[in-house]
Design an enzyme around this catalytic site. Structure first.
Site, mmCIF file in Angstrom:
data_model
loop_
_atom_site.group_PDB
_atom_site.id
_atom_site.type_symbol
_atom_site.label_atom_id
_atom_site.label_comp_id
_atom_site.label_asym_id
_atom_site.label_seq_id
_atom_site.Cartn_x
_atom_site.Cartn_y
_atom_site.Cartn_z
ATOM 1 N N HIS A 238 24.280 59.331 107.742
ATOM 2 C CA HIS A 238 25.478 59.905 107.653
ATOM 3 C C HIS A 238 25.535 60.926 108.365
ATOM 4 C CE1 HIS A 238 29.331 61.161 105.833
ATOM 5 N NE2 HIS A 238 28.745 62.290 105.381
ATOM 6 N N PHE A 239 24.800 62.002 108.265
ATOM 7 C CA PHE A 239 25.066 63.431 108.732
ATOM 8 C C PHE A 239 24.609 63.429 110.172
ATOM 9 C CE2 PHE A 239 21.594 65.072 106.347
ATOM 10 C CZ PHE A 239 20.773 65.609 107.065
ATOM 11 N N HIS A 240 24.027 62.564 111.021
ATOM 12 C CA HIS A 240 23.802 62.715 112.235
ATOM 13 C C HIS A 240 24.934 62.105 113.000
ATOM 14 C CE1 HIS A 240 19.683 63.989 110.967
ATOM 15 N NE2 HIS A 240 19.826 64.195 112.327
ATOM 16 N N TYR B 17 33.120 71.003 107.027
ATOM 17 C CA TYR B 17 34.374 71.016 107.744
ATOM 18 C C TYR B 17 34.343 72.170 108.691
ATOM 19 C CZ TYR B 17 35.400 67.319 104.674
ATOM 20 O OH TYR B 17 35.372 66.131 104.000
ATOM 21 N N ARG C 227 14.704 59.850 101.781
ATOM 22 C CA ARG C 227 15.016 60.879 102.775
ATOM 23 C C ARG C 227 13.735 61.851 102.582
ATOM 24 N NH1 ARG C 227 20.148 64.800 101.371
ATOM 25 N NH2 ARG C 227 19.054 65.993 103.163
ATOM 26 N N ARG C 228 13.559 62.898 103.497
ATOM 27 C CA ARG C 228 12.695 63.985 103.485
ATOM 28 C C ARG C 228 11.353 63.609 102.915
ATOM 29 N NH1 ARG C 228 16.983 68.229 100.499
ATOM 30 N NH2 ARG C 228 17.761 69.159 102.458
ATOM 31 N N HIS D 251 29.469 71.891 100.812
ATOM 32 C CA HIS D 251 30.206 70.855 101.304
ATOM 33 C C HIS D 251 31.242 71.375 102.216
ATOM 34 C CE1 HIS D 251 32.740 67.550 101.769
ATOM 35 N NE2 HIS D 251 33.690 68.328 101.698
HETATM 36 FE FE1 HAS Z 1 29.498 64.040 104.431
HETATM 37 C C1 HAS Z 1 26.563 64.401 102.364
HETATM 38 C C2 HAS Z 1 31.225 62.733 101.756
HETATM 39 C C3 HAS Z 1 32.328 64.047 106.332
HETATM 40 C C4 HAS Z 1 28.115 66.218 106.823
HETATM 41 N N1 HAS Z 1 27.698 64.927 104.527
HETATM 42 C C5 HAS Z 1 26.613 64.896 103.700
HETATM 43 C C6 HAS Z 1 25.572 65.606 104.172
HETATM 44 C C7 HAS Z 1 25.889 66.027 105.373
HETATM 45 C C8 HAS Z 1 27.443 65.779 105.417
HETATM 46 C C9 HAS Z 1 25.152 67.256 106.190
HETATM 47 O O1 HAS Z 1 30.799 62.428 98.735
HETATM 48 C C10 HAS Z 1 23.941 66.045 103.577
HETATM 49 C C11 HAS Z 1 23.893 66.934 102.820
HETATM 50 C C12 HAS Z 1 22.489 67.105 102.255
HETATM 51 O O2 HAS Z 1 21.573 67.375 103.129
HETATM 52 O O3 HAS Z 1 22.162 66.527 101.253
HETATM 53 N N2 HAS Z 1 31.201 63.376 104.121
HETATM 54 C C13 HAS Z 1 31.612 62.602 102.801
HETATM 55 C C14 HAS Z 1 33.310 62.445 103.072
HETATM 56 C C15 HAS Z 1 33.561 62.851 104.462
HETATM 57 C C16 HAS Z 1 32.533 63.332 104.957
HETATM 58 C C17 HAS Z 1 34.294 61.795 102.202
HETATM 59 N N3 HAS Z 1 30.035 64.838 106.153
HETATM 60 C C18 HAS Z 1 31.435 64.761 106.581
HETATM 61 C C19 HAS Z 1 31.391 65.479 107.878
HETATM 62 C C20 HAS Z 1 30.375 66.172 107.903
HETATM 63 C C21 HAS Z 1 29.480 65.676 106.883
HETATM 64 C C22 HAS Z 1 32.584 65.647 108.702
HETATM 65 C C23 HAS Z 1 29.705 66.822 109.050
HETATM 66 C C24 HAS Z 1 30.266 67.550 110.101
HETATM 67 N N4 HAS Z 1 28.962 63.626 102.522
HETATM 68 C C25 HAS Z 1 29.811 62.925 101.577
HETATM 69 C C26 HAS Z 1 29.227 63.059 100.218
HETATM 70 C C27 HAS Z 1 27.750 63.511 100.664
HETATM 71 C C28 HAS Z 1 27.820 63.550 102.001
HETATM 72 C C29 HAS Z 1 29.758 62.335 98.870
HETATM 73 C C30 HAS Z 1 26.549 63.595 99.405
HETATM 74 C C31 HAS Z 1 25.806 62.190 99.339
HETATM 75 C C32 HAS Z 1 24.656 62.315 98.522
HETATM 76 O O4 HAS Z 1 24.244 61.269 97.900
HETATM 77 O O5 HAS Z 1 23.868 63.359 98.823
HETATM 78 C C33 HAS Z 1 34.949 62.566 105.038
HETATM 79 O O6 HAS Z 1 35.400 63.726 105.431
HETATM 80 C C34 HAS Z 1 35.226 61.678 106.201
HETATM 81 C C35 HAS Z 1 36.436 61.507 106.659
HETATM 82 C C36 HAS Z 1 36.525 60.903 107.920
HETATM 83 C C37 HAS Z 1 37.104 59.896 108.268
HETATM 84 C C38 HAS Z 1 36.954 59.443 109.869
HETATM 85 C C39 HAS Z 1 38.378 59.681 110.440
HETATM 86 C C40 HAS Z 1 37.855 59.321 111.868
HETATM 87 C C41 HAS Z 1 38.201 60.020 113.175
HETATM 88 C C42 HAS Z 1 37.884 59.482 114.447
HETATM 89 C C43 HAS Z 1 39.098 58.867 115.170
HETATM 90 C C44 HAS Z 1 38.689 58.110 116.457
HETATM 91 C C45 HAS Z 1 39.745 58.033 117.480
HETATM 92 C C46 HAS Z 1 39.325 57.330 118.590
HETATM 93 C C47 HAS Z 1 40.877 58.872 117.545
HETATM 94 C C48 HAS Z 1 38.100 59.064 107.512
HETATM 95 C C49 HAS Z 1 38.936 61.205 112.910
HETATM 96 C C50 HAS Z 1 40.111 56.038 118.766
HETATM 97 C C51 HAS Z 1 39.680 54.995 119.703
HETATM 98 C C52 HAS Z 1 39.758 53.624 119.361
HETATM 99 C C53 HAS Z 1 39.447 52.526 120.429
HETATM 100 C C54 HAS Z 1 40.069 53.242 117.989
HETATM 101 CU CU CU Z 2 30.350 66.852 100.947
#
Ligand code: HAS
Ligand code: CU
Length: 579
Positions: free
Chosen positions: A384-386, A237, A447-448, A233
């Protein structure tokens, strides 16, 4: 033309700077070469879901979908990201502080990871180790795979001592001064990764290395999976925080504005350090051996880890708006269109942010235990992860490469237009691909799975309902191929273009109002731009030892109760080779 403001040609670089640039370039080229191989294989997987089985044509290079998927995942998720991060998060702080990093350690980091990569490539291409990027036992690959992975993990931890040494040398000359922002963000990232690495290190050194070498006969899969996710996990980050370093520390300058809050940037990184570690088992909501109470606690903890990214959305969003209005943008969204979209480095990073809004929203679904029941192990997850690591991080790194290449080589970027085309194609391709993957996941497509291996009639019967989303997956994959080709023409071509008359500087940003901003402005000589009123939040967050101790305690509090039952219910599995 390149992305940032040019400086007058300087005297020849001192040896130390020249060698830092060479080493950084080596990290960059190695990392992007890994992505080149990994990304070339990706569309085959997308075509697989679209029902087209390309693998029979690829023998003897690739034997199976699972072999291709393993190479794709390992090269993109580990090798590409680790090389970029371990290069950038040493180079940028060293230039920010104006100090030379410990070059021996930095080269050792490169050497260990490069040796590990070679072992991994050997083990994956000889078809002995199609264990996918998670290498879950009892799937059993060759010892070269696990030894290679061990070297890569150990190497990736070495930037931490380099950063701690840089920081303490800088602070020794300036008692009481706050760590400059980019160095602060880099150090917290590496502290987080050091604590995170423990899980994979224990899994590899005490379980998988001896098992694959034949020193032990069996392995406990659930212990291995839990150790894996302790690292697996926070690794997300470790992919994201370097992108945030660029969004907070560099991008505001590239768009002609300022970072609106330096203390919020520090808070984000401090929270990511503390919250990333204890939540790893949210990848195991469906595994046996976790009580419902723990699953509930993990859900709550996971929602907390989204908090620093929400802070980022507002802080960076406001920084974009500030720059956009300075550039004459008016109205509700005029500031957004007024950003310097013709600069490929900026376009890459802002499109990465837009994509990450959806990636983050999907993450919150995954983190909610009940909703995860629906989408776990479906194509939703790679969807999600792409758009997290595959776009928010990867496209930010591409954007960084567009100014960093000219900075390091003194050569012009091959073509700004082609660079722009590559990021728009990546954005478009990934959006279509991810939409299809999330959507087909809701139909329960696993998946996979080598679904295209099925006879056509069976494929149609089982996946016919998901025909439209699966077609989107395949189309997205093909567009991504075009994006990759465009990007690598620019990347490789830029190693050979004519030399620039002027040196490209590092776009270190200043914070709004000068508060807590220490960035240097010419990229080569250290000079503190401002050191005004200090925020009490930033002062509190300066205590990295305390933050590390809190993180270690939180990790222990989460994992002792999780591991305890496993110690009393040992499983002994022998290895499987199913490919
Ligand atoms: Fe995830 C599974 C939960 C973030 C990568 N995640 C994965 C896997 C990968 C991955 C690779 O709780 C699969 C692993 C595998 O092979 O099995 N993930 C989360 C949560 C977040 C999250 C709660 N994941 C990421 C990030 C990754 C990543 C970052 C890679 C870099 N994820 C999970 C969970 C799983 C999971 C479960 C397991 C699920 C399962 O069943 O297997 C949070 O950190 C996300 C928080 C992000 C936000 C978005 C903030 C937005 C921003 C952009 C702002 C935009 C602007 C533009 C400023 C709340 C910062 C503004 C302009 C305008 C015009 C408005
Ligand atoms: Cu995670």
């Amino acid at each position: 033309m390149s992305a940032t403001t040019a400086q007058p040609a300087a005297l020849p670089l001192p040896d130390s700077l020249a060698s830092q640039r060479r080493v950084m370039l080596a990290y960059l080229v190695w990392g992007f070469s890994a992505l080149m191989i990994g990304a070339a294989i990706g569309p085959l997987q997308a075509l697989n879901y679209g029902g087209f089985n390309a693998y029979p044509w690829l023998r003897p290079v690739l034997q199976t979908y699972y072999q291709g998927l393993t190479i794709h995942g390992v090269l993109n998720a580990y090798i590409f990201t680790f090389f970029i991060t371990c290069g950038l998060l040493v180079y940028l702080p060293a230039r920010e502080l104006g100090l030379a990093p410990n070059m021996l350690l930095w080269r050792l980091c490169f050497g260990l990871m490069a040796a590990g990569t070679v072992l991994l490539l050997y083990a994956m291409f000889d078809n002995s180790s199609s264990v996918l990027w998670t290498f879950y036992p009892p799937l059993k690959g060759s010892p070269w795979f696990y030894l290679g992975m061990t070297l890569v993990v150990i190497g990736s931890l070495l930037p931490l001592p380099i950063l701690l040494d840089l920081r303490s040398r800088w602070k020794a000359l300036r008692p009481g001064a706050l760590t400059p922002l980019v160095t602060y963000m880099s150090t917290t990232t590496m502290l987080m990764w050091f604590l995170a690495g423990g899980g994979a290190f224990i899994e590899l050194v005490f379980q998988l290395d001896p098992w694959s070498l034949g020193l032990t006969d069996t392995v406990d899969p659930i212990v291995a999976r839990t150790l894996f996710w302790w690292t697996g996990h926070p690794i997300v980050y470790f992919w994201l925080m370097p992108a945030y370093v660029s969004w907070y520390g560099l991008l505001p300058k590239q768009i002609g504005g300022k970072l609106v809050s330096d203390p919020m940037a520090r808070l984000t990184f401090a929270l990511l350090l503390v919250f990333s570690l204890p939540v790893g088992s949210h990848h195991q909501f469906q595994d046996p051996g976790f009580s419902p109470i723990w699953r509930g606690i993990l859900t709550a903890l996971t929602l907390s880890v989204a908090l620093p990214s929400l802070i980022t959305a507002f802080t960076i969003g406001l920084s974009l708006e500030f720059a956009g209005r300075l550039r004459g943008g008016r109205g509700l969204f005029g500031w957004f269109t007024a950003l310097p979209w013709r600069n490929p480095s900026v376009a890459a990073q802002v499109l990465a942010m837009l994509t990450f809004i959806f990636g983050g929203a999907g993450g919150i679904v995954n983190g909610s235990w009940q909703l995860d029941n629906l989408i776990h192990n479906t194509t939703w997850i790679p969807g999600h992860f792409h758009i997290t690591v595959g776009t928010a991080s990867a496209m930010t790194f591409m954007g960084v490469a567009f100014w960093l290449m000219p900075h390091l080589t003194g050569r012009q970027l091959l073509s700004r237009r082609l660079a722009l085309a590559s990021v728009w194609l990546w954005f478009g391709g990934m959006s279509v691909f991810a939409l299809g993957m999330h959507w087909s996941g809701l139909y329960g497509v696993p998946r996979r799975a080598w679904v295209s291996f099925l006879p056509q009639s069976v494929y149609d019967r089982v996946y016919g309902d998901a025909h439209l989303p699966l077609t989107l997956v395949a189309i997205g994959g093909v567009v991504l191929w075009l994006a990759t080709i465009a990007f690598y023409i620019v990347f490789l071509g830029s190693l050979l273009t004519r030399r620039l008359p002027k040196t490209e500087s590092i776009p270190f940003a200043q914070a709004f109002g000068g508060r807590e901003s220490y960035s240097i402005d010419d990229g080569e000589t250290a000079g503190i731009v401002s050191h005004h009123a200090r925020s009490s939040l930033a002062s509190v967050l300066e205590h990295l030892g305390v933050l590390t101790a809190i993180t270690a305690a939180a990790t222990a509090a989460a994992y002792i109760p999780i591991f305890w039952p496993f110690l009393h219910n040992v499983t002994q599995a022998t290895g499987w080779k199913v490919w």
